[in-house]
Design an enzyme around this catalytic site. Sequence first.
Site, PDB file in Angstrom:
ATOM      1  N   CYS A 129       0.822  -1.200   0.000  1.00 48.09           N
ATOM      2  CA  CYS A 129       0.000   0.000   0.000  1.00 48.09           C
ATOM      3  C   CYS A 129       0.856   1.250   0.000  1.00 48.09           C
ATOM      4  O   CYS A 129       2.064   1.198   0.212  1.00 48.09           O
ATOM      5  CB  CYS A 129      -0.883   0.043   1.255  1.00 48.09           C
ATOM      6  SG  CYS A 129      -1.911  -1.407   1.484  1.00 48.09           S
ATOM      7  N   GLY A 145      -0.205   0.661  -4.819  1.00 51.77           N
ATOM      8  CA  GLY A 145      -1.456  -0.064  -4.642  1.00 51.77           C
ATOM      9  C   GLY A 145      -2.514   0.465  -5.570  1.00 51.77           C
ATOM     10  O   GLY A 145      -2.754   1.673  -5.604  1.00 51.77           O
ATOM     11  N   ASN A 147       0.459   0.412   5.650  1.00 54.90           N
ATOM     12  CA  ASN A 147       1.307  -0.158   4.604  1.00 54.90           C
ATOM     13  C   ASN A 147       2.199  -1.201   5.255  1.00 54.90           C
ATOM     14  O   ASN A 147       2.912  -0.903   6.214  1.00 54.90           O
ATOM     15  CB  ASN A 147       2.165   0.918   3.945  1.00 54.90           C
ATOM     16  CG  ASN A 147       3.169   0.323   2.966  1.00 54.90           C
ATOM     17  OD1 ASN A 147       2.911  -0.695   2.339  1.00 54.90           O
ATOM     18  ND2 ASN A 147       4.332   0.957   2.847  1.00 54.90           N
ATOM     19  N   GLY A 148       2.165  -2.419   4.737  1.00 56.00           N
ATOM     20  CA  GLY A 148       2.981  -3.494   5.290  1.00 56.00           C
ATOM     21  C   GLY A 148       2.159  -4.744   5.482  1.00 56.00           C
ATOM     22  O   GLY A 148       1.102  -4.926   4.864  1.00 56.00           O
ATOM     23  N   TYR A 170      12.765  -2.353  -7.093  1.00 59.02           N
ATOM     24  CA  TYR A 170      11.552  -2.288  -7.912  1.00 59.02           C
ATOM     25  C   TYR A 170      10.421  -1.455  -7.324  1.00 59.02           C
ATOM     26  O   TYR A 170       9.763  -0.695  -8.034  1.00 59.02           O
ATOM     27  CB  TYR A 170      11.042  -3.720  -8.149  1.00 59.02           C
ATOM     28  CG  TYR A 170       9.703  -3.825  -8.855  1.00 59.02           C
ATOM     29  CD1 TYR A 170       9.603  -3.661 -10.227  1.00 59.02           C
ATOM     30  CD2 TYR A 170       8.547  -4.097  -8.135  1.00 59.02           C
ATOM     31  CE1 TYR A 170       8.376  -3.757 -10.875  1.00 59.02           C
ATOM     32  CE2 TYR A 170       7.313  -4.202  -8.777  1.00 59.02           C
ATOM     33  CZ  TYR A 170       7.236  -4.033 -10.143  1.00 59.02           C
ATOM     34  OH  TYR A 170       6.035  -4.124 -10.763  1.00 59.02           O
ATOM     35  N   SER A 196      10.830  -0.042 -15.077  1.00 59.73           N
ATOM     36  CA  SER A 196      11.663  -0.321 -13.913  1.00 59.73           C
ATOM     37  C   SER A 196      13.064  -0.798 -14.269  1.00 59.73           C
ATOM     38  O   SER A 196      13.980  -0.693 -13.466  1.00 59.73           O
ATOM     39  CB  SER A 196      10.977  -1.341 -12.995  1.00 59.73           C
ATOM     40  OG  SER A 196      10.674  -2.522 -13.713  1.00 59.73           O
ATOM     41  N   ASP A 237      16.280  -6.241 -16.948  1.00 62.39           N
ATOM     42  CA  ASP A 237      15.021  -6.197 -16.202  1.00 62.39           C
ATOM     43  C   ASP A 237      15.344  -6.221 -14.719  1.00 62.39           C
ATOM     44  O   ASP A 237      16.481  -6.511 -14.324  1.00 62.39           O
ATOM     45  CB  ASP A 237      14.140  -7.392 -16.590  1.00 62.39           C
ATOM     46  CG  ASP A 237      12.657  -7.137 -16.347  1.00 62.39           C
ATOM     47  OD1 ASP A 237      12.314  -6.097 -15.753  1.00 62.39           O
ATOM     48  OD2 ASP A 237      11.835  -7.993 -16.752  1.00 62.39           O
ATOM     49  N   CYS A 290      16.667  -6.016   4.904  1.00 60.77           N
ATOM     50  CA  CYS A 290      15.981  -7.305   4.797  1.00 60.77           C
ATOM     51  C   CYS A 290      16.220  -7.857   3.402  1.00 60.77           C
ATOM     52  O   CYS A 290      15.834  -7.236   2.406  1.00 60.77           O
ATOM     53  CB  CYS A 290      14.483  -7.155   5.052  1.00 60.77           C
ATOM     54  SG  CYS A 290      13.562  -8.693   4.790  1.00 60.77           S
TER      55      CYS A 290
END
Length: 518
Positions: free
Chosen positions: A27, A54, A128-129, A274, A315, A377, A465
Amino acid sequence: MVPVARSADGRLTHDLNPQEKGPQDACGVFGVWAPGEEVAKLAYFGLYALQHRGQESAGIATSDGSHLLVYKDMGLVSQVFDETALSALTGHLAIGHCRYSTTGASTWENAQPTLGPTAAGTVALGHNGNLTNTAELVDLVAERYGSKRRGELARGNTTDTALVTALLAGDPDHTLEATALEVLPRLRGAYCLVFMDETTLYAARDPQGVRPLVLGRLERGWVVASETSALDIVGASFVREVEPGELIAIDSDGLRSTRFAPVDRAGCIFEYVYLARPDTAIAGRSVHAARVAMGRRLAAEHPVEADLVIPVPESGTPAAVGYAAASGIPFGQGLTKNAYVGRTFIQPSQTLRQLGIRLKLNPLREVIKGKRLVVVDDSIVRGNTQRALVRMLREAGAAEVHVRISSPPVKWPCFYGIDFASRAELIANGLNPEEIAASLGADSLGYISIEGLVAATEQPVGQLCTACFTGRYPIELPPDDRLGKYLLEQNELPLGAPADGLASLLPGAGAAGALDHP
């Protein structure tokens, strides 16, 4: 009740193959406190800048100090809101949300902001998450407020956000701020929250800071947003990031900050690859500059003799620029993108797909004919899109097609807010790079190393992460039976079924068992 299959959503957001989903973020969130400003319109434009995070639903809540209003619906920001809707959302503070579902189905009931009662008024919340202890929070809500669903949960909302909203109800002896400081340390997983009552705007970020959240300054107020690009579009100046483990409150007394947990930073590395806009900065690093650096490192790690470097737009473009600069191979636009294909309710049949219908990308034959191509890509998930792309380039006359990917092989699902495939569906789990190249029909395939990717972000590896690449999850995961996108749609949970029986409409295990799949 007989389960009802979900109909197609009508979106054409994935190049070449409408059924091939790339990584999807959870989101985008936005909040503004600005007396004298048209806060609903500021929220609208902020969400417009965050639309890439989103596209399933959008909503805005506003307050004038005594009344809190929420307007939300399914669709893109520009489809949900018009001048009439925005003009009705009056006040001096607002929050906004655009959603991609990672917990709970894509339905109107699950659109945000969520709304709930508190001891002193009303709370509206955007998230968001993705929380990893949803089942534990279900038990906590049942323990505190009984097994009967109430508020958003009673109306059929099956998201982790609805659970947080329920927990913020609090009691008459605690303010919303005090209740939040008690609830936030109980949450596990990734969360950037914007929430408000009638008078105060709040923003909170998980102790790991998995998803980005920033604070900005207006001439007459404050803004919080998922990305710095949303600050730019509303004319706010960047102040700082909302710190991991921090709760910010903004009202007529100014801005105050409280730490509810120590920092244990583990920012999502895929934001750099991305998810985030290229004109965003995360932890002080320009996303565009990081992607160009990824391309440079990719060229050093996987050189090849070729005539032209082309990106898969959009992207893949910065990394292709970096690859071309480092390799000395000319950069070119070999694929043209139809920028106006966003949503349609006309679904191509299987026959049309087999004929190679190209909804978003088409090759520039005069550019690529007879050329040895390096195609850059950002990632490969299942491989179907890249396979179709390689076939298309060969049909257009490419002599050779060398695929270069500016992220390592994606081998693990994400439980922190990105909707990847299960392990069984990820092509890198079953094949090595040479075998994947053969599967794609490419002459060669090269992925950037995890070390090269981390170096491009200019962040310490211990503060990132990398779970989708390495399988090392920085936030402990619960057992499989307490994970899953549709966890709250299971009737056997302590809260029981929603009042209108929506639980039976969308069965599914979600991410449950994903780690055990081969």
